[in-house]
Design a protein around this motif. Structure first.
Motif, PDB file in Angstrom:
ATOM      1  N   GLY A  71     -49.026 -45.223   7.932  1.00 47.81           N
ATOM      2  CA  GLY A  71     -50.184 -44.321   7.922  1.00 47.81           C
ATOM      3  C   GLY A  71     -51.331 -44.929   8.696  1.00 47.81           C
ATOM      4  O   GLY A  71     -52.506 -44.636   8.455  1.00 47.81           O
ATOM      5  N   ASP A 148     -46.926 -44.350  12.069  1.00 46.02           N
ATOM      6  CA  ASP A 148     -47.511 -43.070  11.623  1.00 46.02           C
ATOM      7  C   ASP A 148     -46.644 -41.929  12.141  1.00 46.02           C
ATOM      8  O   ASP A 148     -46.122 -42.009  13.254  1.00 46.02           O
ATOM      9  CB  ASP A 148     -48.961 -42.909  12.106  1.00 46.02           C
ATOM     10  CG  ASP A 148     -49.743 -41.946  11.214  1.00 46.02           C
ATOM     11  OD1 ASP A 148     -49.375 -40.757  11.148  1.00 46.02           O
ATOM     12  OD2 ASP A 148     -50.697 -42.387  10.551  1.00 46.02           O
ATOM     13  N   ILE A 192     -44.433 -34.872   1.113  1.00 47.22           N
ATOM     14  CA  ILE A 192     -45.880 -34.685   1.266  1.00 47.22           C
ATOM     15  C   ILE A 192     -46.174 -33.204   1.430  1.00 47.22           C
ATOM     16  O   ILE A 192     -45.250 -32.384   1.569  1.00 47.22           O
ATOM     17  CB  ILE A 192     -46.478 -35.538   2.419  1.00 47.22           C
ATOM     18  CG1 ILE A 192     -45.822 -35.203   3.757  1.00 47.22           C
ATOM     19  CG2 ILE A 192     -46.334 -37.020   2.111  1.00 47.22           C
ATOM     20  CD1 ILE A 192     -46.465 -35.929   4.950  1.00 47.22           C
ATOM     21  N   ARG A 199     -48.926 -32.581  11.902  1.00 44.10           N
ATOM     22  CA  ARG A 199     -49.179 -33.960  12.359  1.00 44.10           C
ATOM     23  C   ARG A 199     -47.896 -34.672  12.765  1.00 44.10           C
ATOM     24  O   ARG A 199     -47.947 -35.680  13.473  1.00 44.10           O
ATOM     25  CB  ARG A 199     -49.781 -34.776  11.192  1.00 44.10           C
ATOM     26  CG  ARG A 199     -51.284 -34.731  11.081  1.00 44.10           C
ATOM     27  CD  ARG A 199     -51.681 -35.476   9.817  1.00 44.10           C
ATOM     28  NE  ARG A 199     -52.252 -36.804  10.107  1.00 44.10           N
ATOM     29  CZ  ARG A 199     -53.544 -37.036  10.151  1.00 44.10           C
ATOM     30  NH1 ARG A 199     -54.404 -36.055   9.964  1.00 44.10           N
ATOM     31  NH2 ARG A 199     -53.998 -38.262  10.390  1.00 44.10           N
ATOM     32  N   ASN A 239     -50.014 -40.686   3.525  1.00 44.60           N
ATOM     33  CA  ASN A 239     -50.280 -39.603   2.575  1.00 44.60           C
ATOM     34  C   ASN A 239     -49.672 -39.872   1.197  1.00 44.60           C
ATOM     35  O   ASN A 239     -48.599 -40.476   1.084  1.00 44.60           O
ATOM     36  CB  ASN A 239     -49.641 -38.298   3.076  1.00 44.60           C
ATOM     37  CG  ASN A 239     -50.375 -37.697   4.265  1.00 44.60           C
ATOM     38  OD1 ASN A 239     -49.769 -37.112   5.138  1.00 44.60           O
ATOM     39  ND2 ASN A 239     -51.677 -37.853   4.290  1.00 44.60           N
ATOM     40  N   ALA A 289     -51.228 -45.944  -2.427  1.00 39.97           N
ATOM     41  CA  ALA A 289     -51.294 -44.537  -2.856  1.00 39.97           C
ATOM     42  C   ALA A 289     -50.680 -44.414  -4.258  1.00 39.97           C
ATOM     43  O   ALA A 289     -50.089 -45.371  -4.770  1.00 39.97           O
ATOM     44  CB  ALA A 289     -50.565 -43.666  -1.827  1.00 39.97           C
ATOM     45  N   LEU A 314     -55.338 -47.309  -4.365  1.00 32.76           N
ATOM     46  CA  LEU A 314     -56.612 -48.037  -4.215  1.00 32.76           C
ATOM     47  C   LEU A 314     -57.656 -47.481  -5.182  1.00 32.76           C
ATOM     48  O   LEU A 314     -57.819 -46.265  -5.302  1.00 32.76           O
ATOM     49  CB  LEU A 314     -57.121 -47.879  -2.778  1.00 32.76           C
ATOM     50  CG  LEU A 314     -56.131 -48.288  -1.693  1.00 32.76           C
ATOM     51  CD1 LEU A 314     -56.657 -47.890  -0.323  1.00 32.76           C
ATOM     52  CD2 LEU A 314     -55.876 -49.788  -1.756  1.00 32.76           C
TER      53      LEU A 314
HETATM   54  P1  NAI Z   1     -55.065 -39.787   5.813  1.00 34.99           P
HETATM   55  O1  NAI Z   1     -54.414 -38.505   5.490  1.00 34.99           O
HETATM   56  O2  NAI Z   1     -56.230 -39.796   6.704  1.00 34.99           O
HETATM   57  O3  NAI Z   1     -53.990 -40.781   6.447  1.00 34.99           O
HETATM   58  C1  NAI Z   1     -52.664 -40.813   6.061  1.00 34.99           C
HETATM   59  C2  NAI Z   1     -51.812 -41.016   7.289  1.00 34.99           C
HETATM   60  O4  NAI Z   1     -50.458 -41.159   6.887  1.00 34.99           O
HETATM   61  C3  NAI Z   1     -51.840 -39.848   8.258  1.00 34.99           C
HETATM   62  O5  NAI Z   1     -52.211 -40.293   9.544  1.00 34.99           O
HETATM   63  C4  NAI Z   1     -50.420 -39.326   8.242  1.00 34.99           C
HETATM   64  O6  NAI Z   1     -50.026 -38.826   9.496  1.00 34.99           O
HETATM   65  C5  NAI Z   1     -49.651 -40.550   7.844  1.00 34.99           C
HETATM   66  N1  NAI Z   1     -48.323 -40.365   7.231  1.00 34.99           N
HETATM   67  C6  NAI Z   1     -47.917 -39.472   6.306  1.00 34.99           C
HETATM   68  N2  NAI Z   1     -46.630 -39.678   5.974  1.00 34.99           N
HETATM   69  C7  NAI Z   1     -46.213 -40.742   6.684  1.00 34.99           C
HETATM   70  C8  NAI Z   1     -45.009 -41.456   6.771  1.00 34.99           C
HETATM   71  N3  NAI Z   1     -43.927 -41.092   6.072  1.00 34.99           N
HETATM   72  N4  NAI Z   1     -44.926 -42.503   7.604  1.00 34.99           N
HETATM   73  C9  NAI Z   1     -46.006 -42.887   8.336  1.00 34.99           C
HETATM   74  N5  NAI Z   1     -47.176 -42.244   8.315  1.00 34.99           N
HETATM   75  C10 NAI Z   1     -47.281 -41.183   7.492  1.00 34.99           C
HETATM   76  O7  NAI Z   1     -55.391 -40.465   4.402  1.00 34.99           O
HETATM   77  P2  NAI Z   1     -56.353 -41.696   4.076  1.00 34.99           P
HETATM   78  O8  NAI Z   1     -57.685 -41.177   3.708  1.00 34.99           O
HETATM   79  O9  NAI Z   1     -56.237 -42.692   5.138  1.00 34.99           O
HETATM   80  O10 NAI Z   1     -55.685 -42.225   2.739  1.00 34.99           O
HETATM   81  C11 NAI Z   1     -54.429 -42.826   2.808  1.00 34.99           C
HETATM   82  C12 NAI Z   1     -53.784 -42.930   1.438  1.00 34.99           C
HETATM   83  O11 NAI Z   1     -54.562 -43.778   0.654  1.00 34.99           O
HETATM   84  C13 NAI Z   1     -53.679 -41.605   0.696  1.00 34.99           C
HETATM   85  O12 NAI Z   1     -52.454 -41.559   0.026  1.00 34.99           O
HETATM   86  C14 NAI Z   1     -54.819 -41.659  -0.272  1.00 34.99           C
HETATM   87  O13 NAI Z   1     -54.595 -40.895  -1.425  1.00 34.99           O
HETATM   88  C15 NAI Z   1     -54.841 -43.139  -0.586  1.00 34.99           C
HETATM   89  N6  NAI Z   1     -56.147 -43.560  -1.064  1.00 34.99           N
HETATM   90  C16 NAI Z   1     -57.260 -43.400  -0.311  1.00 34.99           C
HETATM   91  C17 NAI Z   1     -58.491 -43.809  -0.784  1.00 34.99           C
HETATM   92  C18 NAI Z   1     -59.750 -43.659  -0.053  1.00 34.99           C
HETATM   93  O14 NAI Z   1     -60.777 -43.877  -0.643  1.00 34.99           O
HETATM   94  N7  NAI Z   1     -59.743 -43.326   1.216  1.00 34.99           N
HETATM   95  C19 NAI Z   1     -58.592 -44.461  -2.063  1.00 34.99           C
HETATM   96  C20 NAI Z   1     -57.379 -44.491  -2.808  1.00 34.99           C
HETATM   97  C21 NAI Z   1     -56.209 -44.134  -2.270  1.00 34.99           C
END
Ligand code: NAI
Ligand code: DG6
Length: 535
Positions: A71, A148, A192, A199, A239, A289, A314
């Motif tokens: 990700g 990603d 997801i 994406r 995700n 996550a 997190l």
């Molecule tokens: P985001 O949606 O911006 O980024 C997630 C990325 O994962 C995307 O670029 C997507 O294309 C990619 N992705 C999805 N499935 C994938 C796979 N099988 N292999 C590789 N890449 C894949 O989300 P964000 O804000 O970066 O958060 C990431 C994770 O962290 C989420 O699960 C979120 O719930 C968790 N999280 C985030 C927090 C925050 O404060 N930003 C805090 C706690 C947890």
């Protein structure tokens, strides 16, 4: 000037004690683990203090460490890369407030301190940055990479995230462009939200899960070799997935899970596949996550391979505050009757969580956080009834606790969280605390990813041995594979099966602090401060 949190400091802390030895290779410390056993019998509470001697051995040379994020092109991944690059190249930028320096504020390791003692004579307390207690990797030195399902190059991914000020993005973009695009990843649409499909344009071909596993393992090996690394931390910041069903014969044991990967069983999630790949490569895997990546088969495999894992989810804003506030109320003898938590956010994480099954995973991790505080105070909350075989039935009395998340695109990464704590106070009174918290989600999450990575690398260098007379094996051994010492940064800490989860933020920090001090032979510097209480 470089901001103090980003400055490089030589590891100068030296403990002068017969309990601590320094060689070129190791810091070795003697530590007495003090506790107590309690027997509840015939209306009495019989407490017996216990002492168990241990030795810790910490390798002094930090590993050349890579961080491979799954990700990588998301908000957290791109923000982490761009802020490390800003720190590494000391890029300063202009905001409407003035000139801003890069820093590591929000990192427990780099921006917070521990009390290690007091100056002789004056008694003035001395605090040192946590990262100075033992040798640790500097975040600027992490080698960055990952996967990603979106093939957008990293400079464009940073722009898509809309997290950082434009003037920083402008300056850091050429460095981000050098990271290229993330490695192709695996995409099993069932795990997801359907709204993420657009994406998914950067995929490892095919649907053979065994071939996917081999592909990811080869990616890890190649990254390690190409960058001449000693260690890679593999980090899920992709995700949120739906929960996997735990199915006997499929993912309940290590062998069943490996067989299920071979037969491409539908219930093996991408995150579980990445965890297995990391474990088989002997590299730590951290789950940022909430989903149940660590099905029982993964934990058994990590034990078998003595490979480190940590998770889940997190703990950045609303839940971190909850783990402090709920404990404050219960420890103050106040009885929370209900905790109602609502938030809305507009980033891609929020979009994914707007689907029911992915929300469910997040709801579970956000909801467990007050359980141990309630369990610890049976004066306020009735204990569970005891069933016919002496087994407790249910969880006992518990505050009502709800979690709501809504997707509001306009607010982007700037999450708005509202919490109401409604409590019973003295003689039937009521108290209501309302909190409104605006959290820059990725700016809170990024330092946690750094702390988790750096601590994990450190914990791979620590070994211990049990010196008690009864101990059968007196050789140094690695720590248990489930790294519960990472709990401070995680919403639903994964712990050794059969042991209790600690959610209290204070207790989690104390555990970490005590452990780091134990590794340098500093025991129990409590807040008793006896010399300030006596003549
Ligand atoms: P985001 O949606 O911006 O980024 C997630 C990325 O994962 C995307 O670029 C997507 O294309 C990619 N992705 C999805 N499935 C994938 C796979 N099988 N292999 C590789 N890449 C894949 O989300 P964000 O804000 O970066 O958060 C990431 C994770 O962290 C989420 O699960 C979120 O719930 C968790 N999280 C985030 C927090 C925050 O404060 N930003 C805090 C706690 C947890
Ligand atoms: C909305 O709750 C989205 C989530 O991904 C959170 O932003 C994230 O889990 C952080 O949660 P918290 O409760 O620690 O602020």
């Amino acid at each position: 000037p470089i901001h103090p949190t980003a400055a490089r400091r030589p590891n100068t802390l030296v403990v002068q004690s017969e309990n601590t030895q320094y060689s070129d290779e190791y810091i070795t410390s003697h530590f007495n683990n003090r506790g107590a056993t309690v027997n509840l019998s015939e209306g009495q509470i019989l407490v017996t203090p216990t002492v168990q001697p241990y030795e810790f051995q910490t390798k002094r040379a930090v590993s050349k460490t890579g961080l491979m994020m799954i990700g990588m092109g998301g908000n957290n991944g791109s923000t982490l890369c761009s802020t490390i690059l800003a720190n590494r190249h000391n890029i300063v930028w202009r905001t409407k407030e003035g000139v801003q320096q890069p820093n590591y504020i929000g990192s427990l390791l780099r921006a917070s301190t521990v009390r290690i003692g007091s100056e002789p004579g004056t008694g003035k307390e001395v605090h040192v940055p946590i990262c100075d207690v033992l040798p640790m990797v500097h975040p600027n030195d992490l080698v960055l990479g990952g996967w990603d399902i979106s093939g957008v190059p990293m400079d464009k991914a940073m722009a898509r995230a809309r997290v950082l000020d434009y003037d920083l993005q402008r300056q850091v973009a050429p460095y981000m462009a050098l990271l290229g695009k993330p490695l192709p990843s695996i995409y099993y649409p069932d795990f997801i939200a359907a709204n993420q499909e657009a994406r998914a344009d950067n995929l490892i071909p095919g649907d053979d899960k065994q071939a996917h596993l081999e592909h990811i393992r080869a990616d890890i090996r190649k990254f390690k070799q190409d960058n001449e690394l000693d260690r890679i931390v593999v980090f899920w910041t992709a995700n949120t997935e739906r929960y996997s069903d735990i199915i006997p014969g499929v993912n309940d044991t290590a062998d069943n899970l490996l067989a299920s990967i071979k037969s491409s069983h539908a219930e093996v999630s991408p995150s579980t596949l990445f965890a297995v790949a990391a474990i088989l490569e002997g590299e730590p895997f951290i789950n940022g996550a909430p989903q149940n990546t660590f099905v029982p088969g993964v934990i058994e495999l990590a034990e078998r391979k003595q490979s480190f894992i940590g998770g889940d989810d997190l703990k950045s804003g609303q839940t971190k505050l909850k783990s402090v506030l709920a404990e404050f109320l219960v420890n103050a003898g106040i009885k929370p009757l209900s905790i109602a938590s609502y938030n809305h956010l507009g980033n891609n994480d929020g979009h994914n969580l707007s689907a029911e099954r992915q929300f469910k995973s997040k709801e579970i991790s956000k909801s467990s956080v007050v359980d141990d505080m309630v369990d610890a105070n049976r004066l306020l909350f009735k204990a569970p009834e005891v069933g016919p075989k002496g087994v407790p039935v249910g969880k006992g009395e518990h505050p009502d606790h709800i979690v709501v998340i809504k997707y509001v695109p306009a607010v982007g990464d700037s999450k708005r969280a509202i919490d109401e704590y409604y409590s019973e106070i003295f003689c039937g009174g009521r108290s209501t605390i309302n909190i409104f918290n605006e959290c820059e989600d990725s700016l809170l999450a990024t330092p946690l990813i750094l702390d988790l990575t750096i601590l994990t690398e450190l914990l791979t260098r620590v070994k211990y041995r049990d010196l008690s007379a009864e101990s059968k094996n007196k050789e140094f051994a690695p720590l248990y594979p489930v790294l519960s010492l990472l709990s401070y940064m995680l919403k639903a800490p994964l712990v050794k099966p059969g042991t209790e989860v600690i959610n209290s933020l204070n207790r989690q920090r104390n555990a970490l602090e005590s452990f780091l001090k134990a590794c340098v032979g500093l025991e129990g510097s409590s807040d008793l401060l006896l010399d300030t209480r006596i003549w």
